[in-house]
Design a protein around this motif. Structure first.
Motif, mmCIF file in Angstrom:
data_model
loop_
_atom_site.group_PDB
_atom_site.id
_atom_site.type_symbol
_atom_site.label_atom_id
_atom_site.label_comp_id
_atom_site.label_asym_id
_atom_site.label_seq_id
_atom_site.Cartn_x
_atom_site.Cartn_y
_atom_site.Cartn_z
ATOM 1 N N LEU A 57 0.819 -1.211 0.000
ATOM 2 C CA LEU A 57 0.000 0.000 0.000
ATOM 3 C C LEU A 57 0.856 1.265 0.000
ATOM 4 C CD1 LEU A 57 -2.727 -0.973 2.649
ATOM 5 C CD2 LEU A 57 -2.942 -1.035 0.150
ATOM 6 N N GLY A 101 -10.114 4.872 5.394
ATOM 7 C CA GLY A 101 -9.265 5.499 4.397
ATOM 8 C C GLY A 101 -8.869 6.910 4.785
ATOM 9 N N TYR A 122 -6.274 3.776 1.014
ATOM 10 C CA TYR A 122 -7.499 3.001 1.209
ATOM 11 C C TYR A 122 -7.143 1.648 1.823
ATOM 12 C CZ TYR A 122 -10.379 6.024 -1.841
ATOM 13 O OH TYR A 122 -11.079 7.070 -2.388
ATOM 14 N N GLN A 127 -11.292 -0.632 -0.437
ATOM 15 C CA GLN A 127 -10.929 -0.791 -1.842
ATOM 16 C C GLN A 127 -12.009 -1.532 -2.627
ATOM 17 O OE1 GLN A 127 -7.092 -2.728 -1.976
ATOM 18 N NE2 GLN A 127 -6.197 -1.251 -0.558
ATOM 19 N N ARG A 128 -12.252 -1.022 -3.849
ATOM 20 C CA ARG A 128 -13.177 -1.666 -4.795
ATOM 21 C C ARG A 128 -14.590 -1.803 -4.214
ATOM 22 N NH1 ARG A 128 -10.460 -3.623 -9.075
ATOM 23 N NH2 ARG A 128 -12.185 -4.988 -9.658
ATOM 24 N N ALA A 132 -15.581 3.634 -1.829
ATOM 25 C CA ALA A 132 -14.322 4.167 -2.370
ATOM 26 C C ALA A 132 -14.608 5.202 -3.450
ATOM 27 C CB ALA A 132 -13.473 3.026 -2.917
ATOM 28 N N SER A 163 -3.794 3.477 -9.908
ATOM 29 C CA SER A 163 -4.173 4.884 -9.739
ATOM 30 C C SER A 163 -4.494 5.520 -11.079
ATOM 31 C CB SER A 163 -3.037 5.652 -9.050
ATOM 32 O OG SER A 163 -3.417 6.995 -8.806
#
Length: 231
Positions: A57, A101, A122, A127-128, A132, A163
Motif C-alpha cells: 500500500l 481510508g 485506502y 478498496q473496490r 471508495a 491509480s
C-alpha cells in the motif's frame, strides 16, 4: 480565445477567489462520510495498513510504511494540523472512528481556483467498494460546488497502474507525463497528470450519482453497470 492585433490571448475569467477547504467540513454520503483526520484515528487505522501483508500500500506513497504505531500516530497528528495538504478521514457511516481510508486536498491555489486530490490511502475494507468511489465523488463535489474551484487535479506515479485506471474511471482527463519529476524514497518518479474542469463536472457528477444509486447494485452488492457506461 480572444483575437486582436498581436498575440492571441485567453478568454477573460472571473477573478473571484475560490475558498480554502475547511478542516472541519463533514461530507456525508450513502456509504461513507468525510471528516477531519485526527491522531485518534491511528488506533483503528494502523492495523489495517501495517505489517508485511500491507507493505504494498505504501509503494507509491511519499512516506511509510510504518513499523511503529506511535510513529504513525505522530504522523497523523502532524497531518491533523496541516493546512496544505488538508487531510481527511474516510469513515463508514454511523461511526466517525470507524476509519477505512485517508484523503487530502493539496496544491491549493484559491487565486487560480485549482486544487488537487491526493495522499489517498485506502484499506482493504474500502478498496473496490461503492464507498471508495463515493469518497472521491464527495470531495470533487465539495471542491467544485461549495469552494468554487475550476480545476481539479489528480497526479500519481506513472508506474502506478491502479491509480491511473482510477483517474480515468472517475472522469479525469490524462494530460501527460512529467519526466524525472521527483525523487521519492531514493527512486525516480515520473508523474502522470490528470484533471477535470468545472464545465465537465455536471456530466461527471450525473454519471457518478447514477452509478452510486442503490438500484445499480444487486443483492450481493455487485454493480449492474460500470461507471463508464453512465457517461
Amino acid at each position: 480565445m480572444a483575437i486582436r492585433e498581436g498575440n492571441p490571448l485567453g478568454p477573460i475569467v472571473s477573478t473571484n477567489l475560490a475558498q480554502r477547504p475547511s478542516q472541519n467540513v463533514r461530507l456525508v454520503g450513502q456509504y461513507v462520510t468525510i471528516v477531519k483526520l485526527s491522531a485518534r484515528h491511528a488506533d483503528a487505522f494502523y492495523p489495517q495498513i501495517s505489517g508485511p501483508e500491507n507493505a504494498h500500500l505504501w509503494d507509491y506513497m511519499f512516506d511509510g510504511p510504518y513499523d511503529d504505531p506511535e510513529v504513525f500516530r505522530a504522523r497523523l497528528g502532524a497531518n491533523e494540523i496541516s493546512h496544505d495538504p488538508v487531510f481527511y478521514a474516510i469513515v463508514l457511516n454511523g461511526n466517525d472512528d470507524d476509519i477505512v481510508g485517508i484523503a487530502s486536498y493539496l496544491r491549493i491555489e484559491p487565486t487560480h481556483r485549482s486544487i488537487e486530490v491526493g495522499n489517498l490511502m485506502y484499506s482493504a475494507q474500502l478498496q473496490r467498494t461503492p464507498g471508495a468511489t463515493e469518497a472521491m465523488y464527495l470531495m470533487a463535489r465539495y471542491a467544485f460546488e461549495d469552494l468554487g474551484y475550476r480545476r481539479y487535479e489528480w497526479k500519481c506515479n506513472a508506474l502506478n497502474a491502479p491509480s491511473r485506471r482510477a483517474a480515468l474511471r472517475l472522469g479525469f482527463t490524462f494530460e501527460g507525463i512529467f519526466r524525472k519529476h521527483l525523487v521519492v524514497k531514493g527512486r525516480n518518479r515520473d508523474t502522470s497528470w490528470y484533471s477535470m474542469v468545472d464545465e465537465e463536472w455536471p456530466a461527471i457528477k450525473r454519471a457518478l450519482e447514477a452509478w452510486l444509486d442503490p438500484t445499480n447494485f444487486n443483492g450481493e452488492g455487485r454493480q449492474q453497470k460500470r461507471l463508464e457506461e453512465f457517461r
